[in-house]
Motif scaffolding. Structure first.
Motif, short mmCIF file in Angstrom:
data_model
loop_
_atom_site.label_atom_id
_atom_site.label_comp_id
_atom_site.label_asym_id
_atom_site.label_seq_id
_atom_site.Cartn_x
_atom_site.Cartn_y
_atom_site.Cartn_z
N LEU A 263 32.97 134.36 104.51
CA LEU A 263 33.32 133.57 103.40
C LEU A 263 32.93 131.76 103.45
CD1 LEU A 263 36.90 134.91 102.71
CD2 LEU A 263 34.75 135.42 101.61
N TRP B 137 47.41 126.95 90.75
CA TRP B 137 47.09 128.28 90.04
C TRP B 137 48.03 129.53 90.29
CZ3 TRP B 137 44.20 130.14 86.22
CH2 TRP B 137 44.14 131.67 86.10
N ILE B 138 48.22 129.76 91.76
CA ILE B 138 49.06 130.85 92.08
C ILE B 138 50.58 130.44 91.91
CG2 ILE B 138 49.63 132.49 94.15
CD1 ILE B 138 47.12 131.77 95.43
N HIS C 199 38.89 127.56 82.87
CA HIS C 199 38.46 126.74 83.74
C HIS C 199 38.20 127.48 85.17
CE1 HIS C 199 37.17 123.06 86.06
NE2 HIS C 199 38.36 123.42 86.94
N MET C 200 39.35 128.31 85.76
CA MET C 200 39.36 128.85 86.76
C MET C 200 38.40 129.90 86.58
SD MET C 200 40.43 132.05 88.11
CE MET C 200 41.47 132.67 89.32
N LYS D 135 34.93 128.77 87.27
CA LYS D 135 34.49 128.44 88.75
C LYS D 135 33.72 129.50 89.50
CE LYS D 135 35.95 124.30 89.33
NZ LYS D 135 35.18 123.14 89.96
N LYS E 6 28.80 133.51 91.27
CA LYS E 6 29.21 133.32 92.56
C LYS E 6 28.53 134.56 93.20
CE LYS E 6 30.93 129.15 93.50
NZ LYS E 6 30.27 128.51 92.27
N GLN F 116 33.10 140.54 100.78
CA GLN F 116 33.60 138.92 100.51
C GLN F 116 35.02 139.05 100.05
OE1 GLN F 116 30.32 137.25 98.68
NE2 GLN F 116 29.96 135.94 100.34
N ARG F 117 35.10 140.09 98.91
CA ARG F 117 36.24 140.14 98.18
C ARG F 117 37.45 140.88 99.25
NH1 ARG F 117 40.16 143.42 96.32
NH2 ARG F 117 39.06 145.22 97.24
N TYR G 75 48.84 141.36 92.80
CA TYR G 75 48.21 140.06 92.28
C TYR G 75 46.88 139.88 93.00
CZ TYR G 75 46.38 135.93 90.67
OH TYR G 75 45.65 134.86 90.15
C1 HEM Z 1 43.36 136.12 93.38
C2 HEM Z 1 42.25 135.85 93.69
C3 HEM Z 1 41.85 134.68 93.44
C4 HEM Z 1 42.37 133.30 92.94
C5 HEM Z 1 43.82 133.16 92.46
C6 HEM Z 1 41.38 132.18 92.84
C7 HEM Z 1 41.79 131.27 92.40
C8 HEM Z 1 40.68 130.07 92.32
C9 HEM Z 1 40.91 128.94 91.77
C10 HEM Z 1 42.02 128.42 90.95
C11 HEM Z 1 39.76 128.24 91.53
C12 HEM Z 1 39.24 126.77 91.06
C13 HEM Z 1 39.81 125.78 91.78
C14 HEM Z 1 39.77 124.47 90.99
O1 HEM Z 1 40.32 124.47 89.73
O2 HEM Z 1 39.19 123.53 91.76
C15 HEM Z 1 38.66 129.11 92.30
C16 HEM Z 1 37.65 128.41 92.80
C17 HEM Z 1 36.76 129.17 93.56
N1 HEM Z 1 36.89 130.62 93.95
FE1 HEM Z 1 38.51 131.76 93.58
N2 HEM Z 1 40.22 132.91 93.22
C18 HEM Z 1 40.18 134.23 93.58
C19 HEM Z 1 39.35 135.18 94.23
C20 HEM Z 1 38.51 134.53 94.77
C21 HEM Z 1 37.48 135.39 95.61
C22 HEM Z 1 37.69 136.79 95.86
C23 HEM Z 1 36.27 134.71 96.22
C24 HEM Z 1 35.19 134.89 96.87
C25 HEM Z 1 35.17 135.69 97.99
C26 HEM Z 1 36.38 133.42 95.34
C27 HEM Z 1 35.78 132.17 95.37
C28 HEM Z 1 35.91 131.14 94.84
C29 HEM Z 1 34.91 129.85 94.79
C30 HEM Z 1 33.63 129.98 95.77
C31 HEM Z 1 35.46 128.99 94.12
C32 HEM Z 1 34.97 127.39 94.15
C33 HEM Z 1 34.09 127.36 93.05
C34 HEM Z 1 33.40 125.96 92.76
O3 HEM Z 1 34.26 125.01 92.50
O4 HEM Z 1 32.17 125.68 92.53
N3 HEM Z 1 37.76 133.25 94.59
N4 HEM Z 1 39.28 130.35 92.86
#
Ligand code: HEM
Length: 256
Positions: free
Chosen positions: A137, A155-156, A175-176, A179, A183, A189-190, A219
């Protein structure tokens, strides 16, 4: 707006027939349970006046009830059981739910149970410290600004019933989702994300009771699978929608 409809059937059953009435409904209910048009049902008895019963049935729609269930064999079997009480019906009508609905405060939100904003801030701080050191990651998150962990905590927290800060200040659901687009998150990775989140929950001291962890885990599983989907090539952009609101599910909070 939902197409679901709630049918209320009010009965007045003389005391000497109530036992056979309940037995008949216990048998008839098997047909409701088997009906694809039926969402749920409940027969309640008045505490102040034992002769009054109300059957509440939620149908997928009024049309599904009338054109689907009423024309099915299941209805014939249902009717055969409750026919002796049709003359005891005071009211039988469909009601459309209004926007005046909600839950009371008898059950704490997952957010309050976990310990509020501080708990989720601790969780994502510990989590992202682990993520940055992780072989699978780390590269994905390497260039993210330090505020990232705080945004995920908001968010959570909102998903678990806390204040709607992510919706109001960070762009909400769309927005979320955006993001994660492009990717290309892989299953390994998950799964690592899930594992590290559970480790972080332990280290950050989130409640360890079975009920909270069951909801938390559900969740995390759901959210990460959606993240994979939206990060992939076949994702449809989601319609504008509110941040999901998670709840306890099948295991309500345990209070000794
Ligand atoms: C319950 C599962 C997940 C939640 C609640 C979550 C939540 C979030 C949130 C809220 C953001 C945006 C943050 C912001 O507003 O600045 C975000 C961005 C991101 N998430 Fe997740 N995520 C989850 C799963 C994952 C997984 C499984 C991965 C990768 C293995 C991941 C990778 C990323 C990345 C790389 C970003 C940043 C993207 C960017 O700003 O360029 N997320 N996530």
């Amino acid at each position: 707006m939902t197409t679901q409809t709630v049918e209320y059937i009010r009965y007045r059953i003389p005391g000497d027939r109530s036992a056979e009435f309940l037995a008949a409904y216990t048998r008839a209910a098997a047909r409701l349970a088997a009906a694809p048009q039926c969402v749920d049902y409940e027969l309640a008895r008045c505490e102040e006046d034992f002769e009054h019963f109300i059957l509440r049935i939620t149908w997928t729609s009024t049309e599904d009830h009338i054109e689907g269930f009423r024309k099915s064999d299941l209805f014939q079997d249902f009717l055969a059981e409750i026919r002796p009480y049709v003359g005891n019906i005071d009211e039988m009508r469909h009601y459309k739910p209004t926007s005046v609905r909600g839950t009371g405060a008898s059950v704490p939100s997952l957010y309050d149970w976990a310990g509020g904003a501080d708990a989720f801030a601790r969780l994502t701080d510990v989590f992202y410290a682990k993520v940055l050191k992780d072989d699978l990651l780390g590269p994905l998150f390497a260039d993210l600004p330090p505020e990232h962990a705080g945004h995920v905590a908001l968010w959570i927290g909102e998903v678990f019933g806390g204040p709607a800060t992510y919706s109001e200040r960070q762009g909400g659901h769309s927005h979320m989702v955006a993001k994660h687009v492009g990717k290309h998150i892989t299953e390994p990775q998950r799964r690592r994300w899930v594992n590290l989140m559970h480790d972080a929950a332990d280290e950050a001291g989130l409640p360890a009771d079975a009920e909270f962890r069951s909801a938390f885990s559900a969740y995390i599983e759901w959210g990460t699978r959606l993240a994979v989907y939206f990060s992939g090539p076949d994702a449809d952009r989601p319609a504008e929608q509110p941040v999901p609101l998670w709840n306890w599910g099948a295991a309500p909070p345990y209070q000794p």
